[in-house]
Each structure stands twice: as structure tokens, then as C-alpha cells.
Design an enzyme around this catalytic site. Structure first.
Site, PDB file in Angstrom:
ATOM      1  CB  SER A  17      -4.276  -6.674   4.389  1.00  0.00           C
ATOM      2  OG  SER A  17      -3.840  -5.410   3.984  1.00  0.00           O
ATOM      3  CG  HIS A  44      -1.933  -1.011   1.350  1.00  0.00           C
ATOM      4  ND1 HIS A  44      -2.084  -1.809   2.459  1.00  0.00           N
ATOM      5  CD2 HIS A  44      -2.897  -1.388   0.472  1.00  0.00           C
ATOM      6  CE1 HIS A  44      -3.104  -2.640   2.265  1.00  0.00           C
ATOM      7  NE2 HIS A  44      -3.612  -2.407   1.070  1.00  0.00           N
ATOM      8  NE  ARG A  98      -2.812  -7.445  -4.988  1.00  0.00           N
ATOM      9  CZ  ARG A  98      -3.676  -7.692  -4.025  1.00  0.00           C
ATOM     10  NH1 ARG A  98      -3.247  -7.817  -2.792  1.00  0.00           N
ATOM     11  NH2 ARG A  98      -4.957  -7.839  -4.278  1.00  0.00           N
ATOM     12  CE  LYS A 125     -17.109  -6.728   2.758  1.00  0.00           C
ATOM     13  NZ  LYS A 125     -16.220  -6.356   1.651  1.00  0.00           N
TER      14      LYS A 125
END
Ligand code: PNS
Length: 177
Positions: A139, A27, A102, A51
Site C-alpha cells: 500500500s 491483499h 511477499r 497512527k
């Protein structure tokens, strides 16, 4: 003599949105590169109450870790947002959403979100390819590896590692109780 070729030019603002649970070096790679491309960058932490149980860190904790790691970038600020990202962009006069890519596998969903967002408001999505050394970094994987005792020290900032280690120990104690 300095010459401003476009005195009417508006401040170029971008948002780097995400869950950041927690922030990783991947990040930071994207945030730092975005900070070189735009006048102002807002790192926006998604606060999705439904969430919240699935998150390891609260929104406040995620923002506080980001504030610390972004302190070196003078044109970067951190904010939380609830609801649609496009509403946040409209409220703040933001015309660009920055996303790191990515791998090709990221692209399908990111393209769909970019097209949906630009159909809602006047906003462009700018994709920045993740630096190769972070192309596997997420993460969720950092949390999983750390949970089982793997070494993630090269993947997240030192302060984040400390908080992650503490939080996982707390969770382990809760699970044993
Ligand atoms: O780090 P993540 O989990 O990939 O971040 C996803 C995030 C927060 C950027 C995305 O879920 C989002 O933009 N959420 C806000 C709600 C929204 O605008 N949904 C419509 C997307 S087209």
C-alpha cells in the site's frame, strides 16, 4: 448419500489482519485464497489511533473499501479492531491468523509476530505466499507512486483507484493552501 466424517468439527475461522491503507490486489489475492481454506474469514482492519495521522484513509473508509471488494466472497466479513489482535481472536473464537508473505524480507518480522501472538493465546499463524505478480506490491508504494502521478491502475481495484485519486487531489489542495 452425503457423509460428514466429523459432525463435531468446529467452524474453522481465520482472520486476515492489516492496515489496508488502502486495500491492494495483493491483499485481495490473500483474502480470496484464505476464503477457500477456512469456513469463515474476518478481514480485520487495525485501528491504531496514534497512527491515524499517518494514514491516508480513516478506518471507516478503509473498511468501506474492503466491504465493497470482499462482497464477492460469501464467507468473508470485514471488521475493525483496536488493541491486540490476539484479544480480537479470543473474542471471536478465531484460531488462525492468515498473513501473506511477499519475500524472505517479510519473514523475520512476521515470524516474530507469529511467535508473540501464539505465546499470548491459542492461535496459529498461517503464511500464504503472495502470488508472484503481486510480490512487489505494498500500500505504501502504491500511495507514493500515485502521489507522483504514476499509473497504479493494475494494482488496486477500480473503486479504490477512484478514491485514492480523489484523496491525493484533496491532500495536494490542502498542501497548496
Ligand atoms: O498491514 P500491516 O500494517 O502490516 O498490519 C499490521 C497489523 C495491524 C496486522 C499489526 O500491526 C497488528 O497485529 N497490530 C495489532 C496490535 C498487536 O496485536 N500487536 C502485537 C503484534 S505481535
Amino acid at each position: 448419500m452425503s457423509h460428514n466424517p466429523d459432525p463435531e468439527r468446529q467452524v474453522r475461522r481465520a482472520v486476515c489482519p492489516g492496515s489496508f491503507d488502502p486495500v491492494t490486489n495483493g491483499h485481495i489475492d490473500i483474502i480470496s485464497r484464505a476464503s477457500l481454506l477456512f469456513d469463515e474469514v474476518v478481514v480485520a482492519v487495525g485501528i491504531n489511533k496514534s497512527k491515524s495521522r499517518a494514514r491516508l484513509f480513516t478506518a471507516e473508509e478503509r473498511m468501506s473499501m474492503l466491504e465493497k471488494v470482499c462482497a464477492d466472497f460469501p464467507n468473508v466479513t470485514v471488521a475493525g479492531f483496536e488493541g491486540l489482535l490476539t484479544t480480537f481472536c479470543e473474542e471471536r473464537g478465531i484460531r488462525a491468523i492468515v498473513k501473506g508473505l511477499r519475500a524472505v524480507s517479510d519473514f523475520d518480522y512476521e515470524l516474530q509476530m507469529a511467535q508473540m501472538n501464539s505465546s499470548l493465546v491459542d492461535v496459529e499463524t498461517v503464511f500464504i505466499p503472495t502470488s508472484p505478480e503481486y510480490s512487489f506490491l505494498a500500500s505504501s508504494l502504491v500511495k507514493e507512486v500515485a502521489t507522483f502521478g504514476g499509473d497504479v491502475s493494475g494494482l488496486i481495484p477500480t473503486d479504490v483507484l477512484t478514491r485514492l485519486t480523489e484523496r491525493l487531489a484533496e491532500r495536494a489542495r490542502e498542501d497548496r493552501a
